[in-house]
Write a protein that holds these residues in place. Sequence first.
Motif, mmCIF file in Angstrom:
data_model
loop_
_atom_site.group_PDB
_atom_site.id
_atom_site.type_symbol
_atom_site.label_atom_id
_atom_site.label_comp_id
_atom_site.label_asym_id
_atom_site.label_seq_id
_atom_site.Cartn_x
_atom_site.Cartn_y
_atom_site.Cartn_z
ATOM 1 N N SER A 33 -9.437 -28.001 40.896
ATOM 2 C CA SER A 33 -10.148 -28.485 42.036
ATOM 3 C C SER A 33 -10.051 -27.488 42.996
ATOM 4 O O SER A 33 -9.090 -25.762 42.921
ATOM 5 N N ALA A 34 -11.012 -27.073 43.803
ATOM 6 C CA ALA A 34 -11.043 -26.592 45.018
ATOM 7 C C ALA A 34 -9.156 -25.978 46.125
ATOM 8 O O ALA A 34 -8.262 -24.773 46.262
ATOM 9 N N PRO A 35 -8.648 -27.452 46.198
ATOM 10 C CA PRO A 35 -7.981 -27.013 47.075
ATOM 11 C C PRO A 35 -6.288 -26.592 46.241
ATOM 12 O O PRO A 35 -5.506 -25.881 46.503
ATOM 13 N N ALA A 36 -6.780 -27.188 44.420
ATOM 14 C CA ALA A 36 -5.601 -26.355 43.658
ATOM 15 C C ALA A 36 -5.388 -25.314 43.562
ATOM 16 O O ALA A 36 -4.652 -24.073 43.310
ATOM 17 N N ALA A 37 -7.223 -24.208 43.629
ATOM 18 C CA ALA A 37 -7.532 -22.413 43.809
ATOM 19 C C ALA A 37 -6.508 -22.242 45.388
ATOM 20 O O ALA A 37 -6.691 -20.775 45.275
ATOM 21 N N ASP A 38 -6.750 -22.954 46.013
ATOM 22 C CA ASP A 38 -6.532 -22.397 47.662
ATOM 23 C C ASP A 38 -5.041 -22.371 47.973
ATOM 24 O O ASP A 38 -4.122 -23.538 47.662
ATOM 25 N N HIS A 41 -3.141 -24.122 50.458
ATOM 26 C CA HIS A 41 -2.936 -25.853 49.937
ATOM 27 C C HIS A 41 -1.899 -25.627 48.728
ATOM 28 O O HIS A 41 -0.662 -26.355 49.064
ATOM 29 N N ALA A 42 -2.004 -24.628 48.599
ATOM 30 C CA ALA A 42 -1.082 -24.785 47.094
ATOM 31 C C ALA A 42 0.636 -24.357 47.517
ATOM 32 O O ALA A 42 1.726 -25.467 47.232
ATOM 33 N N ALA A 43 0.507 -23.424 48.421
ATOM 34 C CA ALA A 43 1.861 -23.630 49.104
ATOM 35 C C ALA A 43 2.880 -25.233 50.134
ATOM 36 O O ALA A 43 3.718 -24.720 49.867
#
Length: 222
Positions: A33-38, A41-43
């Motif tokens: 997903s887009a959030p996972a690749a951001d 957001h991941a941090a």
Amino acid sequence: MSVRTLLPPAPAGAPSPRWGVRRAARLAFPEPSAPAADPVHAARLHRYLSDLLAPYGLAPAEPDATGRSYGRSYGEMAEALIRAVVPAGEQVDLLVLAHSVPDLTPGRATACRLGHVCPGGPLSFAVTDQGGAAASTALRLLAAYADSAGLRRALLLVVEQDRLPYDPGVPVALPAASRGVALLFGDPLPGERPLRVDPAATATVRPGTGPWWELAGLVADR
């Protein structure tokens, strides 16, 4: 500790025998997903999970280069399902989101957001922390609201992802894939033959989207 589920008042009359599943969609979500690749957001998710897991001696998973360790966003999945199942020009009165595996975006009130993006601005809420019974509980609540409030359209979204962003420390059974199912309930339009679903009959179905995936395929193939 006891837990109570509060339902709307019982309807004065029996529900319409014509009310049932009008449309259905089922989608698989194999890509990150887009959030996972951001990375931002991941941090933030990594820090959030670290704080929650530290007292138990556990740690969040380290994402790989694609962010796959952090899984899917139910908001993204649900929006795709809404686009697939709600016809243009129709309005939804009630939306219920059901899932058992935690969402990738714990800081977002996903059901409230979906109430804004779904046509009609429906009343919306989520059912979780029910294990494999989440979708069955959601269906029973949806039926109770629809029967008592005279709703014309209600949408059930059942979503699941195949990853946890942390090691739970005990064996857990996760779905084999990330996928979602949407069932649009209501009175039929001319030429439609809705499929009736008895909420009581879903109390013992197996966990996950499995039975709902098959039901969506059955409706789509009519």
